[in-house]
Design a protein around this motif. Structure first.
Motif, PDB file in Angstrom:
ATOM      1  N   ASP A 183      73.174 -83.623 110.654  1.00 40.31           N
ATOM      2  CA  ASP A 183      71.907 -83.180 110.070  1.00 40.31           C
ATOM      3  C   ASP A 183      70.872 -82.786 111.130  1.00 40.31           C
ATOM      4  O   ASP A 183      70.186 -81.764 110.966  1.00 40.31           O
ATOM      5  CB  ASP A 183      71.340 -84.265 109.150  1.00 40.31           C
ATOM      6  CG  ASP A 183      72.185 -84.453 107.893  1.00 40.31           C
ATOM      7  OD1 ASP A 183      72.969 -83.544 107.555  1.00 40.31           O
ATOM      8  OD2 ASP A 183      72.060 -85.516 107.250  1.00 40.31           O
ATOM      9  N   PRO A 184      70.714 -83.552 112.223  1.00 38.59           N
ATOM     10  CA  PRO A 184      69.757 -83.111 113.252  1.00 38.59           C
ATOM     11  C   PRO A 184      70.115 -81.768 113.881  1.00 38.59           C
ATOM     12  O   PRO A 184      69.225 -81.017 114.293  1.00 38.59           O
ATOM     13  CB  PRO A 184      69.814 -84.247 114.290  1.00 38.59           C
ATOM     14  CG  PRO A 184      70.249 -85.448 113.510  1.00 38.59           C
ATOM     15  CD  PRO A 184      71.229 -84.907 112.515  1.00 38.59           C
ATOM     16  N   ASP A 185      71.406 -81.456 113.950  1.00 39.07           N
ATOM     17  CA  ASP A 185      71.807 -80.153 114.492  1.00 39.07           C
ATOM     18  C   ASP A 185      71.333 -79.023 113.581  1.00 39.07           C
ATOM     19  O   ASP A 185      70.891 -77.970 114.055  1.00 39.07           O
ATOM     20  CB  ASP A 185      73.324 -80.090 114.659  1.00 39.07           C
ATOM     21  CG  ASP A 185      73.821 -80.885 115.857  1.00 39.07           C
ATOM     22  OD1 ASP A 185      72.982 -81.322 116.666  1.00 39.07           O
ATOM     23  OD2 ASP A 185      75.042 -81.075 115.982  1.00 39.07           O
ATOM     24  N   LEU A 186      71.435 -79.229 112.269  1.00 36.16           N
ATOM     25  CA  LEU A 186      70.928 -78.213 111.338  1.00 36.16           C
ATOM     26  C   LEU A 186      69.434 -78.008 111.544  1.00 36.16           C
ATOM     27  O   LEU A 186      68.967 -76.863 111.647  1.00 36.16           O
ATOM     28  CB  LEU A 186      71.202 -78.628 109.895  1.00 36.16           C
ATOM     29  CG  LEU A 186      70.535 -77.735 108.832  1.00 36.16           C
ATOM     30  CD1 LEU A 186      71.138 -76.337 108.842  1.00 36.16           C
ATOM     31  CD2 LEU A 186      70.638 -78.359 107.449  1.00 36.16           C
ATOM     32  N   GLU A 187      68.681 -79.104 111.612  1.00 34.45           N
ATOM     33  CA  GLU A 187      67.234 -78.991 111.766  1.00 34.45           C
ATOM     34  C   GLU A 187      66.869 -78.287 113.073  1.00 34.45           C
ATOM     35  O   GLU A 187      65.912 -77.514 113.128  1.00 34.45           O
ATOM     36  CB  GLU A 187      66.587 -80.377 111.707  1.00 34.45           C
ATOM     37  CG  GLU A 187      66.727 -81.067 110.357  1.00 34.45           C
ATOM     38  CD  GLU A 187      66.111 -80.267 109.215  1.00 34.45           C
ATOM     39  OE1 GLU A 187      65.054 -79.622 109.433  1.00 34.45           O
ATOM     40  OE2 GLU A 187      66.683 -80.271 108.111  1.00 34.45           O
ATOM     41  N   ALA A 188      67.644 -78.554 114.124  1.00 35.13           N
ATOM     42  CA  ALA A 188      67.371 -77.907 115.409  1.00 35.13           C
ATOM     43  C   ALA A 188      67.639 -76.410 115.347  1.00 35.13           C
ATOM     44  O   ALA A 188      66.951 -75.614 116.004  1.00 35.13           O
ATOM     45  CB  ALA A 188      68.221 -78.550 116.502  1.00 35.13           C
ATOM     46  N   CYS A 189      68.624 -76.011 114.551  1.00 36.28           N
ATOM     47  CA  CYS A 189      69.023 -74.604 114.499  1.00 36.28           C
ATOM     48  C   CYS A 189      68.140 -73.753 113.587  1.00 36.28           C
ATOM     49  O   CYS A 189      68.011 -72.538 113.809  1.00 36.28           O
ATOM     50  CB  CYS A 189      70.472 -74.484 114.028  1.00 36.28           C
ATOM     51  SG  CYS A 189      71.707 -74.986 115.246  1.00 36.28           S
ATOM     52  N   LEU A 190      67.559 -74.357 112.564  1.00 39.07           N
ATOM     53  CA  LEU A 190      66.824 -73.559 111.582  1.00 39.07           C
ATOM     54  C   LEU A 190      65.769 -72.644 112.206  1.00 39.07           C
ATOM     55  O   LEU A 190      65.660 -71.472 111.813  1.00 39.07           O
ATOM     56  CB  LEU A 190      66.187 -74.480 110.534  1.00 39.07           C
ATOM     57  CG  LEU A 190      67.170 -75.117 109.542  1.00 39.07           C
ATOM     58  CD1 LEU A 190      66.438 -76.077 108.607  1.00 39.07           C
ATOM     59  CD2 LEU A 190      67.908 -74.055 108.737  1.00 39.07           C
ATOM     60  N   PRO A 191      64.985 -73.108 113.184  1.00 42.90           N
ATOM     61  CA  PRO A 191      63.962 -72.209 113.745  1.00 42.90           C
ATOM     62  C   PRO A 191      64.525 -71.002 114.495  1.00 42.90           C
ATOM     63  O   PRO A 191      63.798 -70.017 114.689  1.00 42.90           O
ATOM     64  CB  PRO A 191      63.179 -73.124 114.703  1.00 42.90           C
ATOM     65  CG  PRO A 191      63.427 -74.507 114.207  1.00 42.90           C
ATOM     66  CD  PRO A 191      64.835 -74.483 113.698  1.00 42.90           C
ATOM     67  N   VAL A 192      65.781 -71.063 114.926  1.00 40.98           N
ATOM     68  CA  VAL A 192      66.329 -69.946 115.701  1.00 40.98           C
ATOM     69  C   VAL A 192      67.222 -69.036 114.863  1.00 40.98           C
ATOM     70  O   VAL A 192      67.717 -68.024 115.374  1.00 40.98           O
ATOM     71  CB  VAL A 192      67.117 -70.457 116.933  1.00 40.98           C
ATOM     72  CG1 VAL A 192      66.244 -71.349 117.800  1.00 40.98           C
ATOM     73  CG2 VAL A 192      68.392 -71.188 116.528  1.00 40.98           C
ATOM     74  N   LEU A 193      67.411 -69.375 113.592  1.00 46.09           N
ATOM     75  CA  LEU A 193      68.245 -68.543 112.729  1.00 46.09           C
ATOM     76  C   LEU A 193      67.393 -67.475 112.049  1.00 46.09           C
ATOM     77  O   LEU A 193      66.365 -67.778 111.445  1.00 46.09           O
ATOM     78  CB  LEU A 193      68.944 -69.389 111.664  1.00 46.09           C
ATOM     79  CG  LEU A 193      69.967 -70.421 112.139  1.00 46.09           C
ATOM     80  CD1 LEU A 193      70.582 -71.136 110.942  1.00 46.09           C
ATOM     81  CD2 LEU A 193      71.055 -69.770 112.986  1.00 46.09           C
TER      82      LEU A 193
END
Length: 221
Positions: A183-193
């Motif tokens: 889940d933290p990986d998803l949150e980290a990626c959202l701003p760069v997608l």
């Protein structure tokens, strides 16, 4: 003093599964992407980092890593075994069944299986290589039939010369596993997608993990 990293969050079930895995297969002492790049110097086939390290490279989110995952096209397994000969033993993990690749077994039977590397039976495993089935030398998505592309179009090259899988594709593989630690990986990626990449990821998760909580999260701002 070691670098500070966010601890990897595991549920009790995930922790128990990890401990059982280590008791069965042995310890891991994973290389870093930079160390792996040194081992792969001179390898003339494409290879790229996947998993959590790929998320870190794309986002800057520095967390604990329990392993290093890199991938190659399945058609390039014999070339990799030859490249690493004399330095690393290459084992094929197909559904939990391990066998060493070399003179007796020169290739894998399942192009969607994994390779594990270690120096000897007395040493820990250092790299997990989930293979990428290829279609005429093109990358394919293991769980999305019909998805294929040039390796260059689904990966990106960092400033240090290491190639990484695109973060939305990394997440599409992680979603199937339903692990709290992702889940933290998803949150980290959202701003760069980008919007288009969010839509692609939503569709990928909807196909491979229907009902996943990430589906709602991907539709939020």
């Amino acid at each position: 003093m070691g670098e500070l990293r966010v601890p990897l969050v595991r549920s009790p079930a995930e922790q128990a599964e990890d401990e059982a895995f280590l008791r069965l297969y042995g310890e891991w002492a994973p290389l870093t992407p930079g160390e792996m790049a040194a081992e792969m110097a001179g390898f003339d086939r494409p290879w790229w980092v996947v998993g959590g390290w790929a998320v870190e490279a794309a986002t800057g989110f520095r967390r604990e890593h329990e392993d290093l995952d890199v991938s190659i096209l399945a058609c390039d397994v014999p070339a990799l075994v030859e490249h690493l000969r004399g330095r690393w033993h290459v084992w094929n993990n197909a559904g939990g069944v391990l066998r060493p690749l070399g003179e007796r077994w020169t290739d894998v039977e399942d192009p969607a299986s994994q390779l594990w590397l270690r120096a000897s039976a007395a040493d820990p495993w250092v790299v997990d290589v989930p293979l990428t089935p290829d279609r005429d030398g093109r990358w394919t998505h293991k769980f999305l039939p019909g998805e294929d592309a040039r390796v260059e179009d689904v990966t990106w090259l960092a400033d240090d010369g290491i190639r990484y899988l695109a973060p939305e594709i990394v997440l599409s593989y992680k979603a199937r596993l339903g692990r709290a630690k992702d889940d933290p990986d998803l949150e980290a990626c959202l701003p760069v997608l980008t919007s288009a990449k969010r839509v692609w990821l939503w569709r990928a998760v909807e196909q491979t993990a229907p009902g996943h909580p990430w589906l709602d999260r991907l539709q939020q701002p």
